[in-house]
Scaffold this motif. Sequence first.
Motif, PDB file in Angstrom:
ATOM      1  N   ILE A  99       0.872  -1.180   0.000  1.00 62.22           N
ATOM      2  CA  ILE A  99       0.000   0.000   0.000  1.00 62.22           C
ATOM      3  C   ILE A  99       0.906   1.227   0.000  1.00 62.22           C
ATOM      4  N   VAL A 100       0.663   2.144  -0.934  1.00 61.54           N
ATOM      5  CA  VAL A 100       1.463   3.364  -1.044  1.00 61.54           C
ATOM      6  C   VAL A 100       0.635   4.540  -0.552  1.00 61.54           C
ATOM      7  N   PHE A 101       1.179   5.285   0.423  1.00 59.02           N
ATOM      8  CA  PHE A 101       0.506   6.448   0.981  1.00 59.02           C
ATOM      9  C   PHE A 101       1.205   7.720   0.502  1.00 59.02           C
ATOM     10  N   ASP A 102       0.407   8.678   0.070  1.00 55.22           N
ATOM     11  CA  ASP A 102       0.960   9.963  -0.364  1.00 55.22           C
ATOM     12  C   ASP A 102       1.592  10.686   0.817  1.00 55.22           C
ATOM     13  N   GLY A 103       2.830  11.134   0.653  1.00 53.58           N
ATOM     14  CA  GLY A 103       3.497  11.886   1.710  1.00 53.58           C
ATOM     15  C   GLY A 103       4.486  11.038   2.487  1.00 53.58           C
ATOM     16  N   LYS A 104       5.301  11.705   3.298  1.00 53.29           N
ATOM     17  CA  LYS A 104       6.370  11.059   4.048  1.00 53.29           C
ATOM     18  C   LYS A 104       6.111  11.122   5.544  1.00 53.29           C
ATOM     19  N   ILE A 105       6.419  10.035   6.237  1.00 57.48           N
ATOM     20  CA  ILE A 105       6.408  10.055   7.701  1.00 57.48           C
ATOM     21  C   ILE A 105       7.554  10.949   8.160  1.00 57.48           C
ATOM     22  N   PRO A 106       7.310  11.909   9.042  1.00 57.00           N
ATOM     23  CA  PRO A 106       8.385  12.801   9.514  1.00 57.00           C
ATOM     24  C   PRO A 106       9.526  12.014  10.160  1.00 57.00           C
ATOM     25  N   PRO A 107      10.767  12.510  10.053  1.00 58.76           N
ATOM     26  CA  PRO A 107      11.929  11.788  10.594  1.00 58.76           C
ATOM     27  C   PRO A 107      11.837  11.506  12.086  1.00 58.76           C
ATOM     28  N   GLY A 108      11.190  12.405  12.857  1.00 62.23           N
ATOM     29  CA  GLY A 108      11.154  12.228  14.302  1.00 62.23           C
ATOM     30  C   GLY A 108       9.993  11.400  14.809  1.00 62.23           C
ATOM     31  N   ALA A 109       9.112  10.914  13.938  1.00 56.73           N
ATOM     32  CA  ALA A 109       7.944  10.145  14.385  1.00 56.73           C
ATOM     33  C   ALA A 109       8.367   8.786  14.939  1.00 56.73           C
ATOM     34  N   THR A 110       7.752   8.384  16.038  1.00 62.17           N
ATOM     35  CA  THR A 110       8.104   7.108  16.683  1.00 62.17           C
ATOM     36  C   THR A 110       6.997   6.063  16.589  1.00 62.17           C
ATOM     37  N   SER A 111       5.833   6.442  16.071  1.00 61.48           N
ATOM     38  CA  SER A 111       4.739   5.475  15.956  1.00 61.48           C
ATOM     39  C   SER A 111       3.765   5.928  14.875  1.00 61.48           C
ATOM     40  N   ALA A 112       2.979   4.983  14.376  1.00 61.50           N
ATOM     41  CA  ALA A 112       1.931   5.267  13.389  1.00 61.50           C
ATOM     42  C   ALA A 112       0.871   4.190  13.538  1.00 61.50           C
ATOM     43  N   THR A 113      -0.312   4.455  12.997  1.00 60.11           N
ATOM     44  CA  THR A 113      -1.415   3.491  13.069  1.00 60.11           C
ATOM     45  C   THR A 113      -1.963   3.261  11.671  1.00 60.11           C
ATOM     46  N   LEU A 114      -1.922   2.007  11.224  1.00 62.58           N
ATOM     47  CA  LEU A 114      -2.483   1.619   9.934  1.00 62.58           C
ATOM     48  C   LEU A 114      -3.932   1.207  10.146  1.00 62.58           C
ATOM     49  N   SER A 115      -4.856   1.858   9.412  1.00 61.06           N
ATOM     50  CA  SER A 115      -6.296   1.621   9.628  1.00 61.06           C
ATOM     51  C   SER A 115      -6.976   1.145   8.357  1.00 61.06           C
ATOM     52  N   PHE A 116      -7.869   0.166   8.540  1.00 62.08           N
ATOM     53  CA  PHE A 116      -8.771  -0.301   7.487  1.00 62.08           C
ATOM     54  C   PHE A 116     -10.180   0.022   7.961  1.00 62.08           C
ATOM     55  N   PRO A 117     -10.733   1.175   7.576  1.00 53.32           N
ATOM     56  CA  PRO A 117     -12.011   1.612   8.150  1.00 53.32           C
ATOM     57  C   PRO A 117     -13.228   0.862   7.623  1.00 53.32           C
ATOM     58  N   MET A 118     -13.093   0.194   6.454  1.00 53.21           N
ATOM     59  CA  MET A 118     -14.250  -0.515   5.892  1.00 53.21           C
ATOM     60  C   MET A 118     -13.825  -1.894   5.412  1.00 53.21           C
ATOM     61  N   ILE A 119     -14.270  -2.936   6.116  1.00 54.52           N
ATOM     62  CA  ILE A 119     -13.972  -4.312   5.750  1.00 54.52           C
ATOM     63  C   ILE A 119     -15.304  -5.027   5.498  1.00 54.52           C
ATOM     64  N   PHE A 120     -15.365  -5.800   4.403  1.00 51.61           N
ATOM     65  CA  PHE A 120     -16.616  -6.459   4.023  1.00 51.61           C
ATOM     66  C   PHE A 120     -16.436  -7.969   3.954  1.00 51.61           C
ATOM     67  N   SER A 121     -17.510  -8.707   4.318  1.00 54.81           N
ATOM     68  CA  SER A 121     -17.535 -10.165   4.194  1.00 54.81           C
ATOM     69  C   SER A 121     -18.987 -10.615   4.157  1.00 54.81           C
TER      70      SER A 121
END
Length: 255
Positions: free
Chosen positions: A210-232
């Motif tokens: 998955i490619v996200f537009d933009g860069k994570i800042p150099p000083g960031a220590t955490s991030a959260t990957l979210s899937f807001p809509m999942i179907f089954s």
Amino acid sequence: MRDHVHQSCLTGIVVDQPVEHALRVTPLQGSLISTAVGLAVVMIGVLIDQAKAGGGKQPAPAPAPQVPQTQQRPAKRTSWGAAIVITLLLCGGGGLAATYAGHWVVQQAVAAVERVTGEDKDNPGRERLGGPRTKTQGILTVTVTSVQVNERATVVKLTARNSGQVLVTMSGGRGEQLNVPDHGTLRRDQFTGDWNSGDVPAKGESSGTIVFDGKIPPGATSATLSFPMIFSMGGVAPENMSIDLPLLIEATPTN
């Protein structure tokens, strides 16, 4: 002699590109090859001229006394040294300059196409993930194996496993997000990456990028990957899912 020098340069230009593509020679090697061919052509031409000038001389008839003869200046011939210098300048330097110029133009054209199509966002970058991260929620297990940051984007590699009996789609509306505390949320670039629809087959798994537009800042220590809509089918899979990712602080270059 000018015809021979001109012919030698043309020979070098014709030979240069096929030799370089067939043998995978460098631009410098291609220029040297074309120069050598040009010198060979010049030398052959000079030998032919010398043979014509030295052989088959016939005594000139005596001029009639009543008709004065005008003295003609002998045609100047280009020396061996001058011919070689001209060939080196035209075929060697010109061929080398043309070869490097052609390579530069091709590289610039490829870079421009990548910028327009977004392909350069897939380029490898600096690894920021502190280690693989796995989360299981219901029948779905997601493992993030890499978070790389390049000049234009953040690239996340992951694998999703489905233990259920129905297909699970994790990219409904292509709404995947990467939230970086105190730095905002990055949105997915739907035209790059190979995660596609994020379909995970029943009793199977699916891997992608998955490619996200933009860069994570150099000083960031955490991030959260979210899937807001999942179907089954039947709603047996979770409706959404978030994975916390530990990040490495990017080292600051030192002089």
